[in-house]
Scaffold this motif. Structure first.
Motif, PDB file in Angstrom:
ATOM      1  N   VAL A 190       0.884  -1.159   0.000  1.00 36.38           N
ATOM      2  CA  VAL A 190       0.000   0.000   0.000  1.00 36.38           C
ATOM      3  C   VAL A 190       0.925   1.213   0.000  1.00 36.38           C
ATOM      4  O   VAL A 190       1.682   1.417   0.950  1.00 36.38           O
ATOM      5  N   VAL A 191       0.908   1.994  -1.077  1.00 30.65           N
ATOM      6  CA  VAL A 191       1.877   3.081  -1.243  1.00 30.65           C
ATOM      7  C   VAL A 191       1.291   4.405  -0.766  1.00 30.65           C
ATOM      8  O   VAL A 191       0.244   4.843  -1.247  1.00 30.65           O
ATOM      9  N   MET A 192       1.976   5.024   0.190  1.00 30.35           N
ATOM     10  CA  MET A 192       1.587   6.326   0.715  1.00 30.35           C
ATOM     11  C   MET A 192       2.622   7.356   0.275  1.00 30.35           C
ATOM     12  O   MET A 192       3.615   7.585   0.960  1.00 30.35           O
ATOM     13  N   GLY A 193       2.418   7.940  -0.874  1.00 27.43           N
ATOM     14  CA  GLY A 193       3.365   8.915  -1.389  1.00 27.43           C
ATOM     15  C   GLY A 193       3.179   9.100  -2.877  1.00 27.43           C
ATOM     16  O   GLY A 193       2.440   8.357  -3.525  1.00 27.43           O
ATOM     17  N   LYS A 194       3.820  10.119  -3.412  1.00 27.26           N
ATOM     18  CA  LYS A 194       3.751  10.364  -4.847  1.00 27.26           C
ATOM     19  C   LYS A 194       4.462   9.233  -5.586  1.00 27.26           C
ATOM     20  O   LYS A 194       5.470   8.716  -5.085  1.00 27.26           O
ATOM     21  N   PRO A 195       3.968   8.815  -6.746  1.00 24.99           N
ATOM     22  CA  PRO A 195       2.869   9.399  -7.529  1.00 24.99           C
ATOM     23  C   PRO A 195       1.523   8.713  -7.313  1.00 24.99           C
ATOM     24  O   PRO A 195       0.656   8.773  -8.177  1.00 24.99           O
ATOM     25  N   SER A 196       1.335   8.037  -6.176  1.00 19.11           N
ATOM     26  CA  SER A 196       0.088   7.331  -5.914  1.00 19.11           C
ATOM     27  C   SER A 196      -1.104   8.291  -5.932  1.00 19.11           C
ATOM     28  O   SER A 196      -1.106   9.316  -5.241  1.00 19.11           O
ATOM     29  N   ALA A 197      -2.129   7.961  -6.719  1.00 19.98           N
ATOM     30  CA  ALA A 197      -3.328   8.803  -6.790  1.00 19.98           C
ATOM     31  C   ALA A 197      -4.000   8.887  -5.427  1.00 19.98           C
ATOM     32  O   ALA A 197      -4.545   9.936  -5.051  1.00 19.98           O
ATOM     33  N   GLU A 198      -3.948   7.780  -4.665  1.00 21.85           N
ATOM     34  CA  GLU A 198      -4.569   7.769  -3.338  1.00 21.85           C
ATOM     35  C   GLU A 198      -3.927   8.799  -2.416  1.00 21.85           C
ATOM     36  O   GLU A 198      -4.590   9.385  -1.558  1.00 21.85           O
ATOM     37  N   PHE A 199      -2.627   9.019  -2.600  1.00 24.19           N
ATOM     38  CA  PHE A 199      -1.913   9.989  -1.768  1.00 24.19           C
ATOM     39  C   PHE A 199      -2.446  11.399  -2.020  1.00 24.19           C
ATOM     40  O   PHE A 199      -2.719  12.156  -1.082  1.00 24.19           O
ATOM     41  N   PHE A 200      -2.629  11.747  -3.298  1.00 23.77           N
ATOM     42  CA  PHE A 200      -3.144  13.070  -3.634  1.00 23.77           C
ATOM     43  C   PHE A 200      -4.600  13.224  -3.184  1.00 23.77           C
ATOM     44  O   PHE A 200      -5.002  14.291  -2.709  1.00 23.77           O
ATOM     45  N   HIS A 201      -5.394  12.168  -3.327  1.00 18.99           N
ATOM     46  CA  HIS A 201      -6.786  12.230  -2.880  1.00 18.99           C
ATOM     47  C   HIS A 201      -6.857  12.421  -1.365  1.00 18.99           C
ATOM     48  O   HIS A 201      -7.704  13.167  -0.862  1.00 18.99           O
ATOM     49  N   ALA A 202      -5.954  11.730  -0.636  1.00 17.92           N
ATOM     50  CA  ALA A 202      -5.929  11.881   0.820  1.00 17.92           C
ATOM     51  C   ALA A 202      -5.558  13.306   1.210  1.00 17.92           C
ATOM     52  O   ALA A 202      -6.104  13.868   2.166  1.00 17.92           O
ATOM     53  N   ALA A 203      -4.628  13.908   0.460  1.00 21.98           N
ATOM     54  CA  ALA A 203      -4.241  15.294   0.733  1.00 21.98           C
ATOM     55  C   ALA A 203      -5.421  16.229   0.495  1.00 21.98           C
ATOM     56  O   ALA A 203      -5.659  17.167   1.265  1.00 21.98           O
ATOM     57  N   LEU A 204      -6.181  15.977  -0.573  1.00 20.29           N
ATOM     58  CA  LEU A 204      -7.358  16.798  -0.858  1.00 20.29           C
ATOM     59  C   LEU A 204      -8.419  16.635   0.227  1.00 20.29           C
ATOM     60  O   LEU A 204      -9.073  17.603   0.619  1.00 20.29           O
ATOM     61  N   GLN A 205      -8.585  15.410   0.712  1.00 12.84           N
ATOM     62  CA  GLN A 205      -9.568  15.171   1.771  1.00 12.84           C
ATOM     63  C   GLN A 205      -9.206  15.947   3.028  1.00 12.84           C
ATOM     64  O   GLN A 205     -10.068  16.524   3.691  1.00 12.84           O
ATOM     65  N   GLN A 206      -7.918  15.955   3.364  1.00 13.06           N
ATOM     66  CA  GLN A 206      -7.481  16.717   4.534  1.00 13.06           C
ATOM     67  C   GLN A 206      -7.682  18.207   4.304  1.00 13.06           C
ATOM     68  O   GLN A 206      -8.121  18.938   5.192  1.00 13.06           O
ATOM     69  N   LEU A 207      -7.388  18.649   3.091  1.00  7.63           N
ATOM     70  CA  LEU A 207      -7.483  20.069   2.751  1.00  7.63           C
ATOM     71  C   LEU A 207      -8.916  20.569   2.827  1.00  7.63           C
ATOM     72  O   LEU A 207      -9.171  21.713   3.211  1.00  7.63           O
TER      73      LEU A 207
END
Length: 217
Positions: A190-207
């Motif tokens: 399970v990749v937590m970091g770029k370029p994982s799409a899930e990582f960017f989505h998680a950042a948006l959710q926090q934002l």
């Protein structure tokens, strides 16, 4: 470097996810115009998060580095793989976690059920970060044994960066060690970091927590 006119208008801009290395700084040198751009975003009230694959040091260290370059931000405005991994582990309600990360990075996981990786015989998740010179055959084999202790044990990777530049040349990052363990165990990280799409989505959710959701398209 000024703010380009077409960017300054902010037409249709709901929020920004901004990289750090190569955008605001290169090594310990600030990129011209970076501090000005961040100040403009703050003045205009445009939400943003800094997204970085840095997993070798805690966010507070990055905040202090940016402050020395004239960029004033808070810890909460930095989104890193350890932050994303912590949220994922909480959401998964894991009962035990083994960390293979630098001591400073481990502070991001305070409050979670972390066990001593050298003594544990089985865990729900193994978190792999950039240990740098801390890697050894023994450490890598500890992670391997824990992952093999149960088919349900998850491998959580703090990014997949292959290498990066240090003062005396190139240095392996976390990616090669993750791939070695994937190959040896047959598991998919399970990749937590770029370029994982899930990582960017998680950042948006926090934002956008507590706000109207943004369109990630």
């Amino acid at each position: 470097m000024g703010i380009p006119a077409d960017f300054r208008s902010g037409d249709g801009m709901e929020a920004l996810l901004i990289d750090l290395d190569g955008v605001l700084y290169e090594g310990d040198k600030a990129v011209n115009g970076g501090a000005e751009a961040v100040a403009w975003l703050q003045q205009e009230g445009i939400p943003f998060r800094f997204v970085t694959n840095t997993s070798s040091r805690p966010r507070q260290n990055i905040v202090e580095k940016l402050a020395a370059m004239g960029v004033s931000v808070t810890v909460e405005q930095l989104f890193t793989p350890p932050v994303a991994a912590r949220q994922w582990l909480v959401d998964q309600q894991v009962a035990s976690v083994a960390l293979f990360v630098p001591v400073a990075t481990a502070t991001e996981f305070v409050g979670l059920p972390v066990v001593d990786s050298s003594l544990a015989t089985g865990v729900d998740a193994v978190v792999l970060g950039d240990l740098g010179q801390g890697w050894s055959f023994e450490r890598l084999n500890q992670a391997f044994r824990l992952l093999m202790s149960s088919p349900d044990t998850q491998l959580v990777a703090l990014g997949l960066t292959r290498y990066w530049a240090v003062d005396d040349g190139l240095q392996l990052d976390v990616g090669p060690f993750v791939k070695a363990l994937e190959y040896a165990t047959g598991k998919t990280a399970v990749v937590m970091g770029k370029p994982s799409a899930e990582f960017f989505h998680a950042a948006l959710q926090q934002l956008t927590a507590g706000q109207k959701p943004l369109n990630p398209a």
